[in-house]
Write a protein that holds these residues in place. Structure first.
Motif, mmCIF file in Angstrom:
data_model
loop_
_atom_site.group_PDB
_atom_site.id
_atom_site.type_symbol
_atom_site.label_atom_id
_atom_site.label_comp_id
_atom_site.label_asym_id
_atom_site.label_seq_id
_atom_site.Cartn_x
_atom_site.Cartn_y
_atom_site.Cartn_z
ATOM 1 N N ASN A 16 0.845 -1.187 0.000
ATOM 2 C CA ASN A 16 0.000 0.000 0.000
ATOM 3 C C ASN A 16 0.882 1.239 0.000
ATOM 4 N N LEU A 17 0.347 2.326 -0.514
ATOM 5 C CA LEU A 17 1.079 3.586 -0.486
ATOM 6 C C LEU A 17 1.345 3.987 0.967
ATOM 7 N N PRO A 18 2.436 4.717 1.201
ATOM 8 C CA PRO A 18 2.698 5.209 2.562
ATOM 9 C C PRO A 18 1.533 6.065 3.064
ATOM 10 N N LYS A 19 1.366 6.097 4.363
ATOM 11 C CA LYS A 19 0.248 6.824 4.966
ATOM 12 C C LYS A 19 0.468 8.331 4.957
ATOM 13 N N ILE A 20 -0.635 9.051 4.738
ATOM 14 C CA ILE A 20 -0.597 10.511 4.842
ATOM 15 C C ILE A 20 -0.191 10.872 6.270
ATOM 16 N N GLY A 21 0.706 11.839 6.391
ATOM 17 C CA GLY A 21 1.218 12.254 7.689
ATOM 18 C C GLY A 21 2.507 11.551 8.087
ATOM 19 N N SER A 22 2.882 10.517 7.345
ATOM 20 C CA SER A 22 4.126 9.806 7.658
ATOM 21 C C SER A 22 5.299 10.432 6.920
ATOM 22 N N LYS A 23 6.492 10.121 7.386
ATOM 23 C CA LYS A 23 7.713 10.588 6.724
ATOM 24 C C LYS A 23 7.876 9.784 5.436
ATOM 25 N N ALA A 24 8.184 10.487 4.361
ATOM 26 C CA ALA A 24 8.358 9.826 3.069
ATOM 27 C C ALA A 24 9.571 8.898 3.116
ATOM 28 N N PRO A 25 9.401 7.668 2.644
ATOM 29 C CA PRO A 25 10.544 6.750 2.591
ATOM 30 C C PRO A 25 11.581 7.239 1.581
ATOM 31 N N ASP A 26 12.844 7.016 1.902
ATOM 32 C CA ASP A 26 13.915 7.383 0.982
ATOM 33 C C ASP A 26 13.858 6.466 -0.240
ATOM 34 N N PHE A 27 14.530 6.875 -1.288
ATOM 35 C CA PHE A 27 14.599 6.071 -2.507
ATOM 36 C C PHE A 27 15.911 6.323 -3.221
ATOM 37 N N LYS A 28 16.253 5.394 -4.118
ATOM 38 C CA LYS A 28 17.371 5.547 -5.043
ATOM 39 C C LYS A 28 16.820 5.265 -6.423
ATOM 40 N N LEU A 29 16.843 6.291 -7.273
ATOM 41 C CA LEU A 29 16.345 6.172 -8.631
ATOM 42 C C LEU A 29 17.401 6.681 -9.602
ATOM 43 N N ASN A 40 16.819 12.866 -0.549
ATOM 44 C CA ASN A 40 17.613 13.957 0.019
ATOM 45 C C ASN A 40 18.034 14.989 -1.032
ATOM 46 N N ASP A 41 18.162 14.569 -2.294
ATOM 47 C CA ASP A 41 18.523 15.501 -3.369
ATOM 48 C C ASP A 41 17.468 16.588 -3.571
ATOM 49 N N PHE A 42 16.272 16.346 -3.092
ATOM 50 C CA PHE A 42 15.158 17.280 -3.290
ATOM 51 C C PHE A 42 14.724 17.926 -1.971
ATOM 52 N N LYS A 43 15.580 17.822 -0.971
ATOM 53 C CA LYS A 43 15.290 18.350 0.360
ATOM 54 C C LYS A 43 14.922 19.830 0.282
ATOM 55 N N GLY A 44 13.882 20.216 1.020
ATOM 56 C CA GLY A 44 13.440 21.607 1.066
ATOM 57 C C GLY A 44 12.426 21.977 -0.001
ATOM 58 N N HIS A 45 12.145 21.055 -0.911
ATOM 59 C CA HIS A 45 11.150 21.285 -1.964
ATOM 60 C C HIS A 45 9.893 20.462 -1.687
ATOM 61 N N GLN A 46 8.771 20.969 -2.126
ATOM 62 C CA GLN A 46 7.573 20.148 -2.186
ATOM 63 C C GLN A 46 7.759 19.228 -3.392
ATOM 64 N N HIS A 140 9.110 19.363 4.246
ATOM 65 C CA HIS A 140 9.701 18.749 5.433
ATOM 66 C C HIS A 140 9.792 17.232 5.302
ATOM 67 N N GLY A 141 9.399 16.713 4.130
ATOM 68 C CA GLY A 141 9.479 15.272 3.893
ATOM 69 C C GLY A 141 8.287 14.480 4.391
ATOM 70 N N ILE A 142 7.177 15.157 4.657
ATOM 71 C CA ILE A 142 5.971 14.503 5.162
ATOM 72 C C ILE A 142 4.970 14.321 4.015
ATOM 73 N N ILE A 143 4.371 13.160 3.941
ATOM 74 C CA ILE A 143 3.401 12.864 2.891
ATOM 75 C C ILE A 143 2.083 13.562 3.207
ATOM 76 N N THR A 144 1.591 14.348 2.236
ATOM 77 C CA THR A 144 0.360 15.111 2.442
ATOM 78 C C THR A 144 -0.793 14.636 1.561
ATOM 79 N N HIS A 145 -0.495 13.807 0.586
ATOM 80 C CA HIS A 145 -1.549 13.313 -0.319
ATOM 81 C C HIS A 145 -1.053 12.050 -1.004
#
Length: 166
Positions: A16-29, A40-46, A140-145
């Motif tokens: 399932n997709l991560p829950k709204i309000g949780s910290k976004a899991p890191d990834f390597k793409l 982390n490469d996108f830190k500070g951006h929505q 801030h790295g929090i999932i909002t939607h």
């Protein structure tokens, strides 16, 4: 595990997709220049994660075009278009379409993004590709939607994703 449909036929994803309000899991793409990109490469951006099966299908291509258009008007926001297509396919498509407001990323190397975000198909004709989904992450790295599109051939709800950015 989540279930969606492809032309009315049920198919399953790995989770399932991560829950709204949780910290976004890191990834390597992998980016189109073959560099590795992480959250982390996108830190500070929505962030808008536009996740889809393949850039070479009409609905997937349209989602990239639509988010490219919308992203040009958004401040402090990056749209990451993510699939298992090779980086070369992403580069070819965006170059041919003149799309430069999105960041194309591939999960082709080991599929860890699909597993971490629970969006890789585990059954059906699209098995091992990524389920059409949208995840919005605040600065801030929090999932909002989140949205996992219930019928894979349909486009995501762009307005709901954009509303989560405001």
């Amino acid at each position: 595990m989540a279930t969606v449909t492809l032309k009315g036929n049920t198919i399953e994803t790995s989770g399932n997709l991560p829950k709204i309000g949780s910290k976004a899991p890191d990834f390597k793409l992998t980016a189109t220049d073959l560099s590795t990109r992480t959250l982390n490469d996108f830190k500070g951006h929505q962030l808008v994660l536009n996740i889809f099966p393949s850039i070479d299908t009409g609905t997937c291509a349209q989602s990239v075009r639509q988010f490219n258009k919308e992203a040009s008007e958004l401040k402090n926001t990056k749209v990451l278009c993510i699939s298992k297509d090779l980086p070369f396919a992403h580069s070819r498509f965006c170059g041919a379409e003149g799309l430069n407001n999105v960041v194309s990323l591939s999960d082709y190397k080991n599929g860890s993004f699909g597993k971490t975000y629970g969006v890789d198909f585990i059954t059906g004709p699209l098995e091992s590709l990524l389920s059409r989904s949208v995840v919005v992450i605040d600065e801030h790295g929090i999932i909002t939607h989140t949205e996992q599109v219930s019928e894979t051939v349909n486009e995501p709800d762009y307005s709901a994703a954009l509303k989560a950015l405001k």
